[in-house]
Every structure is written in structure tokens, then in C-alpha cells.
Design a protein around this motif. Structure first.
Motif, PDB file in Angstrom:
ATOM      1  N   PRO A 189       0.803  -1.224   0.000  1.00 35.76           N
ATOM      2  CA  PRO A 189       0.000   0.000   0.000  1.00 35.76           C
ATOM      3  C   PRO A 189       0.833   1.270   0.000  1.00 35.76           C
ATOM      4  O   PRO A 189       1.964   1.300   0.476  1.00 35.76           O
ATOM      5  N   THR A 190       0.248   2.306  -0.556  1.00 34.60           N
ATOM      6  CA  THR A 190       0.761   3.652  -0.351  1.00 34.60           C
ATOM      7  C   THR A 190       0.253   4.121   1.000  1.00 34.60           C
ATOM      8  O   THR A 190      -0.931   3.965   1.310  1.00 34.60           O
ATOM      9  N   MET A 191       1.123   4.682   1.816  1.00 39.91           N
ATOM     10  CA  MET A 191       0.693   5.173   3.115  1.00 39.91           C
ATOM     11  C   MET A 191       0.716   6.683   3.127  1.00 39.91           C
ATOM     12  O   MET A 191       1.677   7.310   2.689  1.00 39.91           O
ATOM     13  N   ILE A 192      -0.358   7.259   3.626  1.00 41.52           N
ATOM     14  CA  ILE A 192      -0.490   8.718   3.703  1.00 41.52           C
ATOM     15  C   ILE A 192      -0.886   9.104   5.117  1.00 41.52           C
ATOM     16  O   ILE A 192      -1.805   8.532   5.687  1.00 41.52           O
ATOM     17  N   GLU A 193      -0.179  10.054   5.659  1.00 42.30           N
ATOM     18  CA  GLU A 193      -0.586  10.683   6.915  1.00 42.30           C
ATOM     19  C   GLU A 193      -0.458  12.187   6.721  1.00 42.30           C
ATOM     20  O   GLU A 193       0.599  12.677   6.355  1.00 42.30           O
ATOM     21  N   VAL A 194      -1.533  12.895   6.981  1.00 43.13           N
ATOM     22  CA  VAL A 194      -1.504  14.334   6.732  1.00 43.13           C
ATOM     23  C   VAL A 194      -1.318  15.151   8.003  1.00 43.13           C
ATOM     24  O   VAL A 194      -1.321  16.362   7.963  1.00 43.13           O
ATOM     25  N   ALA A 195      -1.171  14.498   9.130  1.00 42.96           N
ATOM     26  CA  ALA A 195      -0.931  15.213  10.390  1.00 42.96           C
ATOM     27  C   ALA A 195      -0.299  14.246  11.369  1.00 42.96           C
ATOM     28  O   ALA A 195      -0.323  13.041  11.178  1.00 42.96           O
ATOM     29  N   ARG A 196       0.295  14.791  12.422  1.00 42.68           N
ATOM     30  CA  ARG A 196       0.830  13.926  13.463  1.00 42.68           C
ATOM     31  C   ARG A 196      -0.299  13.084  14.038  1.00 42.68           C
ATOM     32  O   ARG A 196      -1.438  13.516  14.145  1.00 42.68           O
ATOM     33  N   ARG A 197       0.063  11.877  14.446  1.00 45.59           N
ATOM     34  CA  ARG A 197      -0.943  10.981  14.983  1.00 45.59           C
ATOM     35  C   ARG A 197      -1.485  11.494  16.307  1.00 45.59           C
ATOM     36  O   ARG A 197      -0.764  12.029  17.130  1.00 45.59           O
ATOM     37  N   ASN A 198      -2.797  11.263  16.494  1.00 42.04           N
ATOM     38  CA  ASN A 198      -3.447  11.517  17.780  1.00 42.04           C
ATOM     39  C   ASN A 198      -3.275  12.954  18.254  1.00 42.04           C
ATOM     40  O   ASN A 198      -2.960  13.201  19.418  1.00 42.04           O
TER      41      ASN A 198
END
Length: 441
Positions: free
Chosen positions: A207-216
């Protein structure tokens, strides 16, 4: 960047523009091209960042571009399946599918518990290209032979972390066993965990992984505050704040269903109009309360954590934690009902001595010390001692009423390509038959 640069069809762009959107959000800028390329996706984003459009828009484009094959009975197949943890979220997602796809020749449908299954059976006899469902009710249809998942091209797990927390993992596994092996998988989460890693490892293909902000973390657009108060003065303080600050639309979270009903009754005695939504309420009652709250005719909506995700209320100004959640991550989801899509909002927590350890856990999770205030006339009594609150996971409802213990699964590692945006089979019928009829199915 505009939506027209992302490769979406003119019909979809027209529908998006009519809803007042001109520029994609960070999650949309990254997710839409990846989905259009047919890649599996593991995507994390804060609530209120436009996550729903990030999968509905490319999904609609893909299905409208490719012709479907007929099934043996002559009906077009169900080509896309979107699973959500709650009824409210399912209804919201399907509404978005209809709105964004209004100029396309695609049909969608939503199925969940709490309403007549017979009407759903009739609707499923016609053309349904995109099916949005809660896991339990979907399996009910599978067992009764009224839904065929053998030609699903795209699977979306929306709010996957919440589904795991609510005990849906076995239902999800049963559903996965019914799907074709060759398909595109899109997994969206708000809070990352080992359980999400494990689910992704068994589900996603490179998969491509995307996170647009710090977690939690909580959104910068939300002003957070803690009012310290004795446990038996919370209701009076809430009524005082509503009147003093002229709050006209307030979403209030309680820890239990009983507490929600009691608070509604007490606010009514204070001549503050309130209704509750939780798992013991019928679906028509929940829909009625939510409709009134959205259109501004209801001042206060009291909810348990069933509503912490899935409620999309435009420019909701106030969220109140009447009780702090036992699970710190639920605080993030609760207050994420306000401050959405760049709008400002206020999140207030009424904290008594019993909940100080919960507040400490929340501040540790979000890496932020929350400002604290005492309102004149509501000062905590220093002689009152803390009473224990049950430890561990707070009661989990299958989006409707039945307590479900949190379940754990192994957490192997997954290989992902990481992109970070700039800041800003029939199942076990015996066990299923024991579920509360009032639960989200």
C-alpha cells in the motif's frame, strides 16, 4: 491546486463545485491520485479533513469510467463496498456518494440495522453499484442470500480503527472471505495503532501510506478548555455555561446511555431543550434528533461515543465532554466534531476529581496541557475524595447498545511507501443471534 488538476471527470468536478468546494485538502491531494492509479491505500487523517471525499471522488471516477459486467441473474453487480462502524457514518458517506455522483449513471445504497431489512431486500434486487454498510447488517443479508459480494472491485474500510475498537474484527474477516482476491483496498483511520498495522498487513498489497498530520493530535482550530467542578455540580455548570455564553448548538458527550438520558431530563427541567442519541434509541429517534440538531431547531444533543465519529455537522460551534472518556483517543474523536474543514470551534471538558487521571492521560496523548478554569459558584470542594472509575477500555457498543470487549490481534509489520503532507462464507449464526436488536448491525 484545484480539483480539476487531480484527473477527475467533468461530471464529478461539477458536483464538487456545486457543494462549494474549489481546492482539495491535503488528504484529498494525496489520496485521490493514488486511488485513481488503482493502488491499495493506508491513509490516516484527523477528523474533519475531507477524508470522505478523498475516497468517494476517485471511486466514482473509476466506476463510471469502466463498464460493469452483468451477473448470472441479469442484474449489474455490486462493484464497490464501503464499510463503516456506525449507522450515522454510513448514512453520511452514502449521502456524499449520491451528491458527488449526481451527474453519473451510478446507483448507491446504504444498509444498516435498526430499520426494516425487508425494504433493503427489495432495494437490493435492483441496480446497486456502490454499497455502504455496517458489518453486522451486511452479514445478515449475506446469510439470507440477498447480497452478492463476489464481484467487488473496490473495498473501503472507513474509520477502520473505530471498527476494531468496537469489536468488528471477526465480522470484517467473514466479509473479506466473501470478496474476490483481486480488488483494490482502501483503509482509512484517525488514530494509528498496532491493531491497524495488523489489519493492514493481512489486507493491503504494497500500500501507499499517507498521513496528513501527526498521529493523535487535535486540530489547531479548536479552542480547548477544562472547567474543574464537583461531580454533582456538573449539570448545573453546563446549564450555566449554555445560558451565560448563549450557546445555541451544543454537542454533549456522556460516558453511558443512562447518563445521557438523565442529563436530557435534567436539562429539560432547566428549560433547555435537549435530546439524546445512543444505542438504545430506535433508528427513527436517532435520525429525528440528529436532523433537528443539524437544522438548528434543537439546542443540545447528548450522545455517547457512538456519535464520536460519523457526525458531520457544518460549523458546529461547541462540544462538551460532560464525562471524560476512559480511552484518551476517544477525546480526539469527540472534539473533532467541531473545528472541521478549517472552521473554528470550542471544546469544553467538565472535570471532577474522579477524572483527573483521565485528564492526565489525554494531555499526554495530545502532548498539550489544557487551560483550566473555575467558574465562580462552582468551585470544587477540596474535601471531596476521588471515586474509582472502571479501568481499561470504556464500554464498547456495536454502534448500538451491546457491550463488546475490545479485542486484540497480532501486529506484524507492513511495508509501505510513506508520504507526509505539509502541516495544515456464513458466519457463526449462534453468536450473531445473541446480539441486541437495538445495536447497529
Amino acid at each position: 491546486m484545484s480539483f480539476s488538476t487531480l484527473g477527475l471527470s467533468n461530471e464529478i468536478i461539477r458536483a464538487v463545485t456545486e457543494r462549494g468546494y474549489t481546492e482539495p485538502t491535503p488528504i484529498q491531494m494525496q489520496a485521490i491520485p493514488a486511488v485513481l492509479l488503482g493502488k491499495d491505500l493506508l491513509a490516516g487523517a484527523q477528523t474533519g479533513t475531507g477524508k470522505t471525499a478523498s475516497f468517494t471522488l476517485p471511486l466514482l471516477h473509476r466506476l463510471s469510467s469502466d463498464k460493469s459486467k452483468g451477473t448470472a441473474n441479469g442484474y449489474p453487480p455490486i462493484r464497490a463496498l464501503i464499510l463503516t462502524p456506525t449507522r450515522e457514518l454510513a448514512a453520511q458517506v452514502e449521502e456524499s456518494v449520491r451528491e458527488y455522483g449526481k451527474y453519473l449513471k451510478l446507483n448507491s445504497m446504504v444498509i444498516f440495522g435498526g430499520v426494516s431489512i425487508h425494504l433493503q431486500k427489495q432495494r437490493l434486487k435492483g441496480r446497486v453499484d456502490i454499497l455502504v454498510a455496517t458489518p453486522g447488517r451486511l452479514l445478515d443479508h449475506v446469510h439470507q442470500g440477498t447480497v452478492n459480494l463476489s464481484q467487488i472491485e473496490v473495498l473501503v474500510l472507513d474509520e477502520a480503527d473505530r471498527m476494531l475498537d468496537m469489536g468488528f474484527i471477526n465480522d470484517i474477516r467473514r466479509i473479506l472471505a466473501l470478496l474476490p482476491k483481486q480488488r483494490q483496498n482502501l483503509l482509512f483511520f484517525a488514530t494509528f495503532s498496532d491493531k491497524i498495522k495488523a489489519l493492514a498487513a493481512g489486507l493491503l498489497n504494497h500500500p501507499t501510506m499517507i498521513e496528513v498530520a501527526r498521529r493523535n493530535v487535535t486540530a489547531d482550530t479548536i479552542a480547548q478548555k477544562v472547567y474543574q467542578v464537583d461531580r454533582d455540580k456538573k449539570r448545573q455548570l453546563l446549564a450555566h455555561l449554555i445560558r451565560r455564553d448563549s450557546w445555541y448548538q451544543v454537542l454533549v458527550f456522556t460516558r453511558t446511555k443512562y447518563g445521557a438520558d438523565r442529563l436530557v431530563k435534567q436539562l429539560g427541567e432547566d428549560r433547555i431543550q435537549a435530546l439524546a442519541i445512543h444505542g438504545n434509541k430506535s433508528q427513527p429517534a436517532r435520525t429525528n434528533a440528529l436532523t433537528k440538531f443539524k437544522n438548528g431547531s434543537l439546542q443540545v444533543l447528548v450522545a455517547t461515543d457512538i456519535a464520536a465519529r460519523g457526525l458531520d455537522i457544518s460549523e458546529l460551534p461547541h462540544v462538551v465532554n460532560f464525562d471524560l472518556p476512559n480511552v484518551p483517543e476517544d477525546y480526539v474523536h469527540r472534539i473533532g466534531r467541531t473545528g472541521r474543514a478549517g472552521a473554528s470551534g470550542e471544546a469544553v471538558s467538565l472535570v471532577c476529581v474522579d477524572e483527573q487521571h483521565l485528564l492526565t492521560d489525554i494531555e499526554k496523548l495530545i502532548d498539550l496541557r489544557l487551560p483550566k478554569e473555575v467558574v465562580a459558584g462552582f468551585s470544587p470542594n477540596p474535601d471531596i475524595k476521588a471515586e474509582p472509575i472502571p479501568n481499561g477500555r470504556q464500554e464498547r457498543t456495536k454502534a448500538g447498545g451491546e457491550k463488546r470487549p475490545a479485542r486484540s490481534i497480532a501486529s506484524p509489520q507492513i511495508s509501505t511507501k510513506r508520504k507526509v503532507a505539509p502541516p495544515a462464507t456464513n458466519g457463526d449464526r449462534s453468536s450473531r443471534s445473541r446480539r441486541s436488536a437495538k445495536g447497529d448491525r
